[in-house]
Scaffold this motif. Structure first.
Motif, PDB file in Angstrom:
ATOM      1  N   ARG A  69       0.857  -1.196   0.000  1.00 15.59           N
ATOM      2  CA  ARG A  69       0.000   0.000   0.000  1.00 15.59           C
ATOM      3  C   ARG A  69       0.899   1.255   0.000  1.00 15.59           C
ATOM      4  NH1 ARG A  69      -3.378  -1.632   4.015  1.00 15.59           N
ATOM      5  NH2 ARG A  69      -2.048  -0.590   5.522  1.00 15.59           N
ATOM      6  N   ARG A  70       1.898   1.263   0.883  1.00 15.77           N
ATOM      7  CA  ARG A  70       2.779   2.430   1.009  1.00 15.77           C
ATOM      8  C   ARG A  70       3.640   2.655  -0.238  1.00 15.77           C
ATOM      9  NH1 ARG A  70       3.897   0.070   5.749  1.00 15.77           N
ATOM     10  NH2 ARG A  70       6.038  -0.441   5.200  1.00 15.77           N
ATOM     11  N   HIS A  71       4.020   1.576  -0.896  1.00 17.99           N
ATOM     12  CA  HIS A  71       4.965   1.707  -2.004  1.00 17.99           C
ATOM     13  C   HIS A  71       4.320   1.516  -3.376  1.00 17.99           C
ATOM     14  CE1 HIS A  71       8.557   2.109   0.480  1.00 17.99           C
ATOM     15  NE2 HIS A  71       7.984   1.249   1.302  1.00 17.99           N
ATOM     16  N   LYS A  72       3.016   1.713  -3.429  1.00 19.15           N
ATOM     17  CA  LYS A  72       2.282   1.489  -4.682  1.00 19.15           C
ATOM     18  C   LYS A  72       2.878   2.304  -5.834  1.00 19.15           C
ATOM     19  CE  LYS A  72      -2.418   1.181  -6.329  1.00 19.15           C
ATOM     20  NZ  LYS A  72      -3.808   1.487  -6.119  1.00 19.15           N
ATOM     21  N   ARG A  73       3.086   3.578  -5.580  1.00 18.07           N
ATOM     22  CA  ARG A  73       3.567   4.463  -6.654  1.00 18.07           C
ATOM     23  C   ARG A  73       5.007   4.132  -7.057  1.00 18.07           C
ATOM     24  NH1 ARG A  73       2.440  10.602  -5.815  1.00 18.07           N
ATOM     25  NH2 ARG A  73       3.326  10.625  -7.886  1.00 18.07           N
ATOM     26  N   ARG A  74       5.816   3.822  -6.071  1.00 17.59           N
ATOM     27  CA  ARG A  74       7.212   3.457  -6.346  1.00 17.59           C
ATOM     28  C   ARG A  74       7.263   2.196  -7.217  1.00 17.59           C
ATOM     29  NH1 ARG A  74      11.888   4.814  -3.572  1.00 17.59           N
ATOM     30  NH2 ARG A  74      10.664   5.827  -1.965  1.00 17.59           N
ATOM     31  N   LEU A  75       6.418   1.230  -6.871  1.00 17.17           N
ATOM     32  CA  LEU A  75       6.388  -0.019  -7.640  1.00 17.17           C
ATOM     33  C   LEU A  75       5.836   0.213  -9.049  1.00 17.17           C
ATOM     34  CD1 LEU A  75       5.282  -2.454  -4.804  1.00 17.17           C
ATOM     35  CD2 LEU A  75       7.411  -2.579  -6.100  1.00 17.17           C
ATOM     36  N   GLN A  76       4.857   1.109  -9.155  1.00 17.36           N
ATOM     37  CA  GLN A  76       4.315   1.428 -10.492  1.00 17.36           C
ATOM     38  C   GLN A  76       5.404   2.030 -11.380  1.00 17.36           C
ATOM     39  OE1 GLN A  76       0.970   3.897  -9.404  1.00 17.36           O
ATOM     40  NE2 GLN A  76      -0.492   2.195  -9.536  1.00 17.36           N
ATOM     41  N   LYS A  77       6.244   2.854 -10.766  1.00 18.42           N
ATOM     42  CA  LYS A  77       7.355   3.464 -11.515  1.00 18.42           C
ATOM     43  C   LYS A  77       8.348   2.401 -11.985  1.00 18.42           C
ATOM     44  CE  LYS A  77       9.867   7.089 -10.356  1.00 18.42           C
ATOM     45  NZ  LYS A  77      10.542   8.049  -9.457  1.00 18.42           N
ATOM     46  N   SER A 109      13.827 -12.424 -18.893  1.00 19.85           N
ATOM     47  CA  SER A 109      14.029 -13.386 -19.987  1.00 19.85           C
ATOM     48  C   SER A 109      15.391 -14.079 -19.870  1.00 19.85           C
ATOM     49  CB  SER A 109      13.901 -12.675 -21.336  1.00 19.85           C
ATOM     50  OG  SER A 109      14.855 -11.630 -21.423  1.00 19.85           O
ATOM     51  N   SER A 110      16.267 -13.571 -19.028  1.00 15.93           N
ATOM     52  CA  SER A 110      17.565 -14.220 -18.812  1.00 15.93           C
ATOM     53  C   SER A 110      18.158 -13.712 -17.489  1.00 15.93           C
ATOM     54  CB  SER A 110      18.528 -13.871 -19.952  1.00 15.93           C
ATOM     55  OG  SER A 110      18.813 -12.479 -19.919  1.00 15.93           O
ATOM     56  N   GLU A 111      19.189 -14.398 -17.029  1.00 16.48           N
ATOM     57  CA  GLU A 111      19.872 -13.973 -15.794  1.00 16.48           C
ATOM     58  C   GLU A 111      20.524 -12.605 -16.001  1.00 16.48           C
ATOM     59  OE1 GLU A 111      21.319 -15.797 -12.821  1.00 16.48           O
ATOM     60  OE2 GLU A 111      20.492 -17.789 -13.113  1.00 16.48           O
ATOM     61  N   GLU A 112      21.055 -12.396 -17.205  1.00 17.81           N
ATOM     62  CA  GLU A 112      21.719 -11.117 -17.516  1.00 17.81           C
ATOM     63  C   GLU A 112      20.700  -9.985 -17.428  1.00 17.81           C
ATOM     64  OE1 GLU A 112      22.043 -13.896 -19.494  1.00 17.81           O
ATOM     65  OE2 GLU A 112      23.969 -14.342 -18.558  1.00 17.81           O
ATOM     66  N   GLU A 113      19.518 -10.252 -17.970  1.00 21.60           N
ATOM     67  CA  GLU A 113      18.484  -9.217 -17.926  1.00 21.60           C
ATOM     68  C   GLU A 113      18.080  -8.935 -16.476  1.00 21.60           C
ATOM     69  OE1 GLU A 113      14.846  -8.338 -20.749  1.00 21.60           O
ATOM     70  OE2 GLU A 113      14.300  -9.867 -19.298  1.00 21.60           O
ATOM     71  N   MET A 114      17.992 -10.007 -15.677  1.00 22.61           N
ATOM     72  CA  MET A 114      17.635  -9.803 -14.272  1.00 22.61           C
ATOM     73  C   MET A 114      18.703  -8.955 -13.564  1.00 22.61           C
ATOM     74  SD  MET A 114      15.620  -9.990 -11.796  1.00 22.61           S
ATOM     75  CE  MET A 114      14.272 -11.142 -12.111  1.00 22.61           C
ATOM     76  N   SER A 115      19.977  -9.174 -13.901  1.00 22.29           N
ATOM     77  CA  SER A 115      21.044  -8.369 -13.278  1.00 22.29           C
ATOM     78  C   SER A 115      20.873  -6.893 -13.640  1.00 22.29           C
ATOM     79  CB  SER A 115      22.418  -8.851 -13.745  1.00 22.29           C
ATOM     80  OG  SER A 115      22.597 -10.176 -13.355  1.00 22.29           O
ATOM     81  N   LEU A 116      20.501  -6.634 -14.875  1.00 23.54           N
ATOM     82  CA  LEU A 116      20.278  -5.263 -15.346  1.00 23.54           C
ATOM     83  C   LEU A 116      19.094  -4.623 -14.595  1.00 23.54           C
ATOM     84  CD1 LEU A 116      21.240  -3.422 -17.840  1.00 23.54           C
ATOM     85  CD2 LEU A 116      19.087  -4.149 -18.887  1.00 23.54           C
ATOM     86  N   ILE A 117      18.048  -5.402 -14.449  1.00 22.04           N
ATOM     87  CA  ILE A 117      16.850  -4.918 -13.734  1.00 22.04           C
ATOM     88  C   ILE A 117      17.203  -4.616 -12.273  1.00 22.04           C
ATOM     89  CG2 ILE A 117      14.558  -5.611 -12.882  1.00 22.04           C
ATOM     90  CD1 ILE A 117      14.277  -7.229 -15.534  1.00 22.04           C
ATOM     91  N   LEU A 118      18.024  -5.477 -11.690  1.00 22.38           N
ATOM     92  CA  LEU A 118      18.405  -5.273 -10.283  1.00 22.38           C
ATOM     93  C   LEU A 118      19.205  -3.988 -10.086  1.00 22.38           C
ATOM     94  CD1 LEU A 118      19.230  -8.866  -9.029  1.00 22.38           C
ATOM     95  CD2 LEU A 118      17.285  -7.442  -8.465  1.00 22.38           C
ATOM     96  N   GLN A 161      16.635   2.489  -7.028  1.00 22.80           N
ATOM     97  CA  GLN A 161      15.322   3.047  -6.672  1.00 22.80           C
ATOM     98  C   GLN A 161      14.921   2.776  -5.227  1.00 22.80           C
ATOM     99  OE1 GLN A 161      13.357   4.792  -9.034  1.00 22.80           O
ATOM    100  NE2 GLN A 161      15.284   4.628 -10.169  1.00 22.80           N
ATOM    101  N   LEU A 162      15.615   1.859  -4.583  1.00 23.99           N
ATOM    102  CA  LEU A 162      15.207   1.470  -3.233  1.00 23.99           C
ATOM    103  C   LEU A 162      16.246   1.886  -2.200  1.00 23.99           C
ATOM    104  CD1 LEU A 162      13.925  -2.213  -3.730  1.00 23.99           C
ATOM    105  CD2 LEU A 162      12.637  -0.099  -3.921  1.00 23.99           C
ATOM    106  N   PRO A 163      16.054   3.016  -1.561  1.00 25.33           N
ATOM    107  CA  PRO A 163      16.999   3.422  -0.517  1.00 25.33           C
ATOM    108  C   PRO A 163      17.062   2.353   0.571  1.00 25.33           C
ATOM    109  CG  PRO A 163      15.388   5.144  -0.970  1.00 25.33           C
ATOM    110  CD  PRO A 163      14.918   3.924  -1.681  1.00 25.33           C
ATOM    111  N   SER A 164      18.267   2.106   1.087  1.00 17.75           N
ATOM    112  CA  SER A 164      18.462   0.967   1.975  1.00 17.75           C
ATOM    113  C   SER A 164      17.648   1.053   3.265  1.00 17.75           C
ATOM    114  CB  SER A 164      19.940   0.815   2.301  1.00 17.75           C
ATOM    115  OG  SER A 164      20.421   2.021   2.838  1.00 17.75           O
ATOM    116  N   ARG A 165      17.295   2.254   3.698  1.00 15.13           N
ATOM    117  CA  ARG A 165      16.554   2.339   4.966  1.00 15.13           C
ATOM    118  C   ARG A 165      15.075   1.963   4.795  1.00 15.13           C
ATOM    119  NH1 ARG A 165      14.011   7.344   4.624  1.00 15.13           N
ATOM    120  NH2 ARG A 165      14.885   8.628   2.968  1.00 15.13           N
ATOM    121  N   ARG A 166      14.625   1.868   3.552  1.00 16.95           N
ATOM    122  CA  ARG A 166      13.215   1.530   3.313  1.00 16.95           C
ATOM    123  C   ARG A 166      12.946   0.058   3.611  1.00 16.95           C
ATOM    124  NH1 ARG A 166      10.019   6.044   1.874  1.00 16.95           N
ATOM    125  NH2 ARG A 166      11.354   7.526   0.834  1.00 16.95           N
TER     126      ARG A 166
END
Ligand code: MG
Length: 286
Positions: free
Chosen positions: A125-133, A159-168, A174-179
């Motif tokens: 609920r709190r991170h709806k907008r962040r996740l939409q982005k 679609s691949s491990e390489e793509e997942m690394s890019l997404i990460l 986008q995700l500050p560590s304190r969140r």
């Protein structure tokens, strides 16, 4: 007294939890790739089950799965992999704890699972907008699939491990560590989740229910989502099989654990026997 629930019914105990006969060890195994080799025949070595029975008697141990699968999916996997008998517990979706009762039913640990569900509802609920982005970026820049269901509001299949690394790389920025918003990644799959709930904290909670600590806990896994439990503050004995992801092997070695020479369940047997030998050596020096 441990309060347990199944669906809407609440019961107040498990006979196996009675102080007269408490377990002395908790043995936790990731399912896919660690305990189960889907290309193997058999998928799990029978010797693993014999060892579990032997350790149950000699060390009063309980054993179970610590998996990203849902409970239903884990039980399907148990049938498919032709387990010789059922585990004592299942940690499902990397966070929910279920214990098998004397009638073979899987009972959720009420307080933990309820708090976990509540934390996740609030989180999404709190991170709806962040996740939409993030979703917009993933869909606009990669071939990955974004998944959204009632019980799994945000997940990605790359679609691949390489793509997942890019997404990460993008998500981490986008995700500050304190969140509290975090994720669990397993190969090409990712599930967003609450930072407080993962395989490690769920395993520690399970041990706590039996009044056991890290010194009486063994755990083993092969994927990125296992690294939270492959931690000496959670389990003194940590290991990964030879077929583990290279980054997981590095993590285990850096944290004083064992990388076995054998793969999957043969590796599990190897790691457990090594632990038993270590314990024998320790006793010899006492
Ligand atoms: Mg695995």
């Amino acid at each position: 007294m441990i309060c347990l629930s199944k669906g809407t019914t609440t019961v107040n105990a498990l006979p196996s939890f009675t102080p007269a006969n408490p377990p002395q060890w908790v043995l936790s195994f990731d399912f896919d790739g660690t305990l189960v080799d889907h290309d193997g025949d058999p998928m799990v070595k029978p010797e693993f089950f014999y060892l579990m029975e032997e350790m149950r008697k000699s060390h009063r141990s309980i054993w179970g799965l610590n998996t990203g699968r849902t409970l239903t999916h884990a039980l399907e996997g148990i049938l498919e992999a032709k387990f010789m008998w059922l585990p004592d517990f299942i940690i499902a979706r990397e966070r929910e704890i279920y214990i098998r009762n004397e009638f073979g039913r899987w009972i959720g640990v009420a307080e933990w699972n309820k708090n976990c569900e509540k934390a996740h509802k609030g989180l999404f609920r709190r991170h709806k907008r962040r996740l939409q982005k993030i979703q917009k970026w993933v869909e606009g820049n990669t071939d990955a699939q974004w998944g959204s269901q009632v019980d799994e509001p945000a997940g990605i299949v790359a679609s691949s491990e390489e793509e997942m690394s890019l997404i990460l790389e993008h998500i981490d920025a986008q995700l500050p560590s304190r969140r509290s918003l975090s994720y669990q990644r397993n190969s090409i799959y990712l599930r967003f989740s609450h930072k407080k709930y993962h395989k490690g904290t769920a395993l520690a909670e399970l041990a706590r229910l039996y009044q056991l600590g890290a010194e009486k806990t063994f755990t083993m896994g092969d994927g990125h989502n296992d690294t939270d439990m492959l931690d000496k503050s959670i389990a003194q004995y940590i290991a990964c099989p030879a077929n583990a992801h290279e980054e997981v092997k590095t993590h285990v070695l850096d944290n004083g654990g064992m990388v076995t020479t054998a793969s999957a369940s043969q590796g599990v047997i190897e790691a457990l026997l090594e632990m038993l030998h270590q314990k024998e050596d320790e006793r010899a020096y006492e």
